[in-house]
Design a protein around this motif. Sequence first.
Motif, mmCIF file in Angstrom:
data_model
loop_
_atom_site.group_PDB
_atom_site.id
_atom_site.type_symbol
_atom_site.label_atom_id
_atom_site.label_comp_id
_atom_site.label_asym_id
_atom_site.label_seq_id
_atom_site.Cartn_x
_atom_site.Cartn_y
_atom_site.Cartn_z
ATOM 1 N N PHE A 97 -0.841 4.478 -1.755
ATOM 2 C CA PHE A 97 -2.265 4.366 -1.438
ATOM 3 C C PHE A 97 -3.160 4.362 -2.684
ATOM 4 O O PHE A 97 -4.345 4.687 -2.599
ATOM 5 N N MET A 98 -2.588 3.988 -3.834
ATOM 6 C CA MET A 98 -3.367 3.936 -5.066
ATOM 7 C C MET A 98 -4.641 3.098 -4.953
ATOM 8 O O MET A 98 -5.704 3.532 -5.430
ATOM 9 N N TRP A 153 -6.665 2.685 -2.572
ATOM 10 C CA TRP A 153 -7.711 3.431 -1.872
ATOM 11 C C TRP A 153 -8.207 4.593 -2.729
ATOM 12 O O TRP A 153 -9.383 4.953 -2.689
ATOM 13 N N ARG A 154 -7.286 5.187 -3.488
ATOM 14 C CA ARG A 154 -7.637 6.370 -4.264
ATOM 15 C C ARG A 154 -8.370 6.042 -5.563
ATOM 16 O O ARG A 154 -9.061 6.900 -6.125
ATOM 17 N N LYS A 155 -8.224 4.801 -6.047
ATOM 18 C CA LYS A 155 -8.728 4.461 -7.381
ATOM 19 C C LYS A 155 -9.897 3.474 -7.370
ATOM 20 O O LYS A 155 -10.118 2.784 -8.368
ATOM 21 N N TYR A 191 -12.388 4.600 -9.992
ATOM 22 C CA TYR A 191 -11.782 4.342 -11.298
ATOM 23 C C TYR A 191 -11.875 2.853 -11.642
ATOM 24 O O TYR A 191 -12.149 2.475 -12.790
ATOM 25 N N THR A 216 0.829 -1.208 0.000
ATOM 26 C CA THR A 216 0.000 0.000 0.000
ATOM 27 C C THR A 216 0.860 1.254 0.000
ATOM 28 O O THR A 216 0.612 2.204 -0.751
ATOM 29 N N LYS A 221 -2.087 10.052 -17.424
ATOM 30 C CA LYS A 221 -2.070 11.517 -17.184
ATOM 31 C C LYS A 221 -1.698 12.272 -18.450
ATOM 32 O O LYS A 221 -2.294 13.298 -18.784
#
Length: 456
Positions: free
Chosen positions: A37-38, A40-42, A45, A32, A449
Motif C-alpha cells: 500500500f505504498m 496510498w501511504r506516500k 511524500y 498495491t 530510512k
Amino acid sequence: MEYLNNLISQINAFVWGPPMLGMLGVTGLLLTLGLVFMPWRKVAYGFRLLFAKDDGSGEGEVKPFNALMTALSATVGTGNIAGVATAIALGGPGAIFYMWVIALFGMATKYAEAVCAVTYREVDSTGKYVGGPMYYLSRGVGEFAPGLGKSLGFLFALFGAIAAFGIGNAVQVNSMAAVLNDSFNVPTYATGIVVAALVGFVILGGIKRIGDVAGKLVPAMIVLYVGASLVIILINIAEVPAAIGLIFKYAFEPAAAAGGFAGAAVAAAIRFGVARGVFSNEAGLGSAAIAHAAAKTDNPVRQGIIAMLGTFIDTLVVCTMTALVILTSGAWTSGLNGAVLTSTAFSNSIGGGQYIVTIALAVFAFTTILGWSYYGERCWQYLFKEKTVIIYRGLWVLAALGFANVKVDFVWNLADTLNGLMAVPNLVGLLLLAPMVFKVTSDYFDKEKKLADRDG
C-alpha cells in the motif's frame, strides 16, 4: 462504412468488457498489495518530491514536474468533464465510488509503469532519452523471454502509434471545434487551422517544448477548473453531505429512477465507474510511462512516486470536483448525458457557467493533443527509428487540421479499441516485471530510512 463501424463497436464492447476491466483491476490490486500500500501511504511524500528544490537533478530530457504535466496533459480532458457525467447518467451516483476504487489501485499501476520506464529507457542516436512500455517489454521482459518481450513491445508500439491519431487527435480537435462553434460560433475550419498551427509549433520543439507548455498550461487550467468547481460546491454546500451520501448509498444498492434519470443497477455503477475511471486516468494503458521515461531523474522510484500523483490528481481530485458539481446542482436527474450534463450543472449554479465548461474542454483537448503527439511519436520511433519522426509530426498536424471538420464516430470506435489493446501487452509486462518493481522500491525506502536514522 456503417457496417464497419458497427463491427468495430462490437469488438470495442468486448475489448472494454468485464475481462479487460477485471484485468486492469486485478493488476492494480496485486501491485498495491506487493507494494504494501505504498502508493496510498506516500501521497504527501510524492508532492514533496514534485516540488523539491533539487527537481530535475538526474539525467533525462525534462524536469520531473514537466514530465508529470505532460502525462496529465494527455489524461486530464474529456474524461474528467464528459466521462464523469456519462458515468453518473448511466451508472448513477454510485459509479463515482467505483471510479475512486479503480483510481486508488491504479496509482500502483501508474507507479510501476514509470519505474519500469525509467529503468529500461534508452538514449537514441540523437542523444535523447526514450522509453515506455515498448522498451521495458522488449528489454525487461526480453531478459528472460526474448521472443515474448520483442513481440509484446512491437504490439504496444503498433497499437499506440495508430490509436494516438484517434483518441489523442481526431476526437480532441473535433470536440474542441464543436464546443467552440456551439458556444462562440467559431467556424470549425478556423479551429482546425489555429490548432494545427499551434500544435505544429509546439511539437516541432520536441518533448522539451511540450513539457514547457504543459508545465504552464495544465496546472493553470486544473486550478481554474477546480477553483470554479469549488465555488459551485460552496454555493451548494448544504447539498454536499447528501451528494456524498448518494455516492456511497448507490454504490451498494440500485439507484431508483428520478426525473429524467432512468435508474441504474449496482452492476451498471461498477461497469461505468470503472470504465470511465480508466478512460480518465489511463492507468494500465502504459501511455503516461512514455512521458515519465524522459524525466531528469537519477532514481526510477522517485519518478514512479511522482507519476502516481497523476492518477490521484486526475481522478480523486478533478473527477471528484465534476461529480460534486453535478450531484449538488441536482442536474444528474435531468436525463442529460456527457458534456451537456456537466455544462448544465455549471450553468444551473452560476451565471455563464456553461462557458467555463466550454473553455475547459477546449484547453484540455488542446493539451491532450500535445501529450498524445509525444506518445504516438515515440511509438512510431520505436517501429521506424528516429529519422522518420518528422513524417509522423507532419501527419499529426495534418490530422489536427482535417479532423476538425468531419464526423469521428468510426475513428473514435477504432481508437478506443486500439487504446484498450495497448493495455494487454502492458499489463502482461507489468505482472512479469512486478518482482523487480517491488525490490527496487524496498531498497529505496530502506536506504531512505537509514539516511533518516543517520541524520536524526
